[in-house]
Enzyme design. Structure first.
Site, PDB file in Angstrom:
ATOM      1  N   LYS A   2       0.853  -1.188   0.000  1.00 47.65           N
ATOM      2  CA  LYS A   2       0.000   0.000   0.000  1.00 47.65           C
ATOM      3  C   LYS A   2       0.892   1.243   0.000  1.00 47.65           C
ATOM      4  O   LYS A   2       1.836   1.328   0.783  1.00 47.65           O
ATOM      5  CB  LYS A   2      -0.902   0.013   1.229  1.00 47.65           C
ATOM      6  N   PRO A  25       9.334  -5.024   3.370  1.00 44.78           N
ATOM      7  CA  PRO A  25       9.879  -4.660   4.688  1.00 44.78           C
ATOM      8  C   PRO A  25       8.753  -4.285   5.634  1.00 44.78           C
ATOM      9  O   PRO A  25       7.730  -3.733   5.204  1.00 44.78           O
ATOM     10  CB  PRO A  25      10.794  -3.470   4.376  1.00 44.78           C
ATOM     11  N   ALA A  53       7.412  -0.103   7.672  1.00 46.97           N
ATOM     12  CA  ALA A  53       7.996   0.664   6.572  1.00 46.97           C
ATOM     13  C   ALA A  53       7.028   1.639   5.912  1.00 46.97           C
ATOM     14  O   ALA A  53       7.360   2.265   4.917  1.00 46.97           O
ATOM     15  CB  ALA A  53       8.536  -0.301   5.513  1.00 46.97           C
ATOM     16  N   GLY A  54       5.801   1.751   6.432  1.00 45.14           N
ATOM     17  CA  GLY A  54       4.868   2.718   5.881  1.00 45.14           C
ATOM     18  C   GLY A  54       4.180   2.281   4.601  1.00 45.14           C
ATOM     19  O   GLY A  54       3.544   3.099   3.935  1.00 45.14           O
ATOM     20  N   ILE A  55       4.274   0.999   4.251  1.00 46.05           N
ATOM     21  CA  ILE A  55       3.606   0.506   3.041  1.00 46.05           C
ATOM     22  C   ILE A  55       2.599  -0.598   3.381  1.00 46.05           C
ATOM     23  O   ILE A  55       2.244  -1.406   2.531  1.00 46.05           O
ATOM     24  CB  ILE A  55       4.610   0.030   1.974  1.00 46.05           C
ATOM     25  N   GLY A  56       2.146  -0.587   4.613  1.00 47.66           N
ATOM     26  CA  GLY A  56       1.026  -1.425   5.002  1.00 47.66           C
ATOM     27  C   GLY A  56       1.233  -2.909   4.905  1.00 47.66           C
ATOM     28  O   GLY A  56       0.276  -3.651   4.654  1.00 47.66           O
ATOM     29  N   GLY A  57       2.458  -3.395   5.104  1.00 49.19           N
ATOM     30  CA  GLY A  57       2.713  -4.818   4.960  1.00 49.19           C
ATOM     31  C   GLY A  57       1.793  -5.677   5.805  1.00 49.19           C
ATOM     32  O   GLY A  57       1.074  -6.540   5.291  1.00 49.19           O
ATOM     33  N   GLY A  58       1.777  -5.430   7.105  1.00 45.76           N
ATOM     34  CA  GLY A  58       0.933  -6.222   8.002  1.00 45.76           C
ATOM     35  C   GLY A  58      -0.544  -5.998   7.746  1.00 45.76           C
ATOM     36  O   GLY A  58      -1.343  -6.940   7.783  1.00 45.76           O
ATOM     37  N   SER A  59      -0.921  -4.746   7.470  1.00 50.75           N
ATOM     38  CA  SER A  59      -2.329  -4.435   7.205  1.00 50.75           C
ATOM     39  C   SER A  59      -2.797  -5.086   5.917  1.00 50.75           C
ATOM     40  O   SER A  59      -3.923  -5.596   5.829  1.00 50.75           O
ATOM     41  CB  SER A  59      -2.522  -2.913   7.119  1.00 50.75           C
ATOM     42  N   ASP A  65      -5.438   1.051   8.409  1.00 54.91           N
ATOM     43  CA  ASP A  65      -5.165   0.730   7.007  1.00 54.91           C
ATOM     44  C   ASP A  65      -5.846  -0.544   6.521  1.00 54.91           C
ATOM     45  O   ASP A  65      -5.892  -0.797   5.308  1.00 54.91           O
ATOM     46  CB  ASP A  65      -3.653   0.577   6.783  1.00 54.91           C
TER      47      ASP A  65
END
Length: 274
Positions: A11, A90, A93-99, A127
């Site tokens: 994201k 990563p 990291a601000g790209i919503g990996g877990g979300s 997110d």
């Protein structure tokens, strides 16, 4: 045994305006969100008990228990089975990996006939609802107001310097929590350059606080802005991943090569956002 394959795209917050704060402490946001052609992959298989294993480039440090949003999503949907998570993005990291992982498995549970309570996604994080949508959208409120937005495919480069930035520390470092939202209407864009030009007048209000917490972000942004043919460079989410938009995917790949050669320790991936 039936195995369900799930893709959880990265994201990217093309803009992120912090417009207020509720009495309960939740921040109000106005964000234009797009999703990349890269992401994590998950495999779901039925079993009597819930279990989770994590593999992949960024597996280190990712919990395999109830601290993981994927685990909590499964519990909330009363799903039992094994989840294999391949982490290509990563984390922190601000790209919503877990979300995005959580949103992807919630969609999979629904497709399998499991009941997913409406409030579950938002309870897992701001997110997660937009990550369930998984295509370009405007996200408002505390993450619950999702409006689909048509965007051209945006050639982009994502760069992360390998620094995790705690979201709480970034929000606590905000200079102002009462900022202007985006314009009332997001226009229909006539191509990539038109979209990048409009985005240039928007903001990520978390960027200054994130740079204060992790000065490496400023170097990433500087390198992206200096890269050939870059139309726009900005930080995503609460950092530390930054992105640049280019007129073509070839230009994005060229920038990835140049920046990656200079900073081999950085994560640099060319992709498309939509």
């Amino acid at each position: 045994m039936t195995i369900t394959e799930v893709f959880a795209p990265a994201k990217v917050n093309l803009s992120l305006h912090v417009t207020g704060r509720r009495a309960d402490g939740y921040h109000l946001l106005d964000s234009l969100v797009a999703f990349a052609s890269i992401g994590d992959r998950l495999q779901l298989s039925q079993a009597e008990a819930l279990s989770l294993t994590v593999s992949g480039l960024f597996a280190d440090g990712v919990p395999e228990d109830s601290r993981n949003l994927v685990w909590r999503a499964a519990e909330g949907a009363d799903w039992r089975g094994h989840i294999g998570l391949e982490k290509s993005l990563p984390h922190g990291a601000g790209i919503g990996g877990g979300s995005s992982d959580a949103g992807a498995v919630l969609n999979a549970f629904r497709s399998q006939g499991h009941t997913v309570p409406e409030a579950l996604a938002l309870s897992l994080g701001a997110d997660v609802p937009v990550c369930m949508h998984a295509s370009a959208a405007r996200m408002r409120g505390i993450g619950e107001k999702i409006t689909p937005i048509p965007l051209p495919k945006l050639p982009a480069l994502l760069v992360n310097p390998g620094v995790e930035v705690p979201t709480g520390a970034v929000f606590s470092g905000l200079a102002s929590r009462e900022n202007d939202p985006m314009p009332a209407e997001v226009p229909l864009f006539d191509g990539v350059a038109d979209c990048a030009g409009w985005l240039g007048a928007q903001r990520n209000d978390l960027e200054p606080a994130a740079i204060a917490a992790a000065p490496q972000i400023e170097r990433v942004l500087s390198d992206l802005r200096a890269s050939r043919a870059a139309l726009l460079a900005r930080m995503s989410g609460s950092g530390s991943t930054c992105f640049a938009i280019y007129p073509t995917l070839k230009a994005a790949h060229f920038a990835a090569y140049e920046i990656g050669a200079e900073h081999p320790e950085w994560w640099c991936v060319a992709t498309e956002l939509s």
